[in-house]
Scaffold this active site. Structure first.
Site, PDB file in Angstrom:
ATOM      1  N   SER A 142       0.856  -1.184   0.000  1.00 30.54           N
ATOM      2  CA  SER A 142       0.000   0.000   0.000  1.00 30.54           C
ATOM      3  C   SER A 142       0.893   1.236   0.000  1.00 30.54           C
ATOM      4  CB  SER A 142      -0.882   0.014   1.260  1.00 30.54           C
ATOM      5  OG  SER A 142      -1.534   1.246   1.426  1.00 30.54           O
ATOM      6  N   TYR A 155      -1.521  -0.181  10.688  1.00 34.75           N
ATOM      7  CA  TYR A 155      -1.717  -0.611   9.300  1.00 34.75           C
ATOM      8  C   TYR A 155      -0.467  -0.331   8.470  1.00 34.75           C
ATOM      9  CZ  TYR A 155      -3.664  -0.823   4.571  1.00 34.75           C
ATOM     10  OH  TYR A 155      -3.882  -1.121   3.240  1.00 34.75           O
TER      11      TYR A 155
END
Length: 246
Positions: A142, A155
Site C-alpha cells: 500500500s 496498518y
C-alpha cells in the site's frame, strides 16, 4: 493471451482488488486458483471466469492466517493444474484507528492477515518455484507502506513489513528465475474501509473524500498484469499506483 498456460493463485479474491486481479489474469489466458474465506463469492467469480473470459478457475476456501490452509491451497493448485506460476498475496485488512483508542484485537488481526498471510503464501509456493526455476510472487502492499498518516500507524507498519519482505526476497531470488513484485495501491474504491470501526477515523475520511477521486480495483489489476507479462529477464520490483488529486 500473454498468460496462456500459466497458473495463478490469488488470495483475497472474493472482492475488490483480488477479484479484479483474477479477472484480468484470466482475460490473458491464465488458469486461476481463487482463495478467500467467502466461498460463495469465489464460486460466483469462478463461474464468471469460466464462462466469460479466456481462462478457467477453481475455488479453494482459504484462511491466509493459517499456514496449513496456505499449504493446502498450493497443493490443490498443483493437483488441478500441475504447477503454480504466479502467487498474488493480496488478502489484507485495513482497520484504521487512532492508537490512543487501544484497538489491540484489530492490531493483531492486521498483523495476522497482512504480514503472516504473505509469509505463509511465500512459504507454501516458493519451494516449487525454486525447483522449476521460474515463478512470480506478487505482494500487495500500500502507499501506507511508504508513508504514515494519523490513524494508520499499525496498518502502515504491516504494509512497510510487506515492502521489506518483497525487497529482501527479490534480492535473495535474483539468480533463481523467480521474480518478486511489490504493488503499492493508493486509495482504491473497495470494501476495505467498510470494516473501520473507529468513529474519529470515519469522520476524517468523510472530510477528505471530496479532495480525491479514488482508484478503481481494475487500475491495480492492470499493474499486476503489466508486471507478470514482462519477458523472463525483466523483474518489475515495485509499482506504486496513486490517484490524481482533484
Amino acid at each position: 493471451m500473454k498468460l496462456d498456460g500459466k497458473v495463478a493463485i490469488v488470495t483475497g479474491a472474493s472482492s475488490g482488488i483480488g477479484e479484479a486481479i483474477a479477472k484480468q489474469l484470466a482475460n490473458e489466458g491464465a488458469s486461476l486458483v481463487l482463495a478467500a474465506r467467502r466461498e460463495e463469492k469465489l464460486t460466483d467469480l469462478a463461474s464468471f471466469i469460466t464462462n466469460q473470459s479466456n481462462g478457467k478457475a477453481i475455488v479453494v476456501k482459504t484462511d491466509v492466517t493459517k499456514k496449513e490452509d496456505m499449504e493446502q491451497l498450493v497443493e490443490q493448485a498443483k493437483q488441478e493444474f500441475g504447477k503454480v506460476d504466479i502467487v498474488v498475496n493480496n488478502a489484507g485488512v485495513m482497520l484504521l484507528s487512532f492508537m490512543k483508542n487501544d484497538e489491540v484485537d484489530q492490531w493483531s488481526q492486521m498483523v495476522d492477515v497482512n504480514i503472516k498471510g504473505v509469509l505463509y503464501g511465500i512459504h507454501a509456493a516458493l519451494p516449487d518455484m525454486l525447483k522449476q526455476e521460474s515463478g512470480h510472487i506478487i505482494n500487495v502492499s500500500s502507499v501506507a507502506g511508504h508513508e504514515v498518516f494519523a490513524s494508520s500507524a499499525v496498518y502502515s507498519a504491516t504494509k512497510y513489513a510487506v515492502r521489506a519482505l518483497s525487497m529482501g526476497l527479490e534480492k535473495e531470488l535474483s539468480k533463481t528465475g523467480v521474480r518478486v513484485t511489490n504493488i503499492s495501491p493508493g486509495a482504491v474504491e473497495t470494501e476495505l474501509t467498510h470494516h473501520i470501526t473507529d468513529e474519529e477515523v470515519l469522520n476524517m475520511f468523510k472530510d477528505r473524500a471530496s479532495s480525491m477521486k479514488a482508484l478503481q480495483a481494475d487500475d491495480i489489476a492492470r499493474a499486476v498484469v503489466y508486471a507478470v507479462t514482462q519477458p523472463d529477464y525483466v523483474n518489475v520490483n515495485e509499482v506504486v499506483v496513486r490517484p490524481m488529486q482533484q
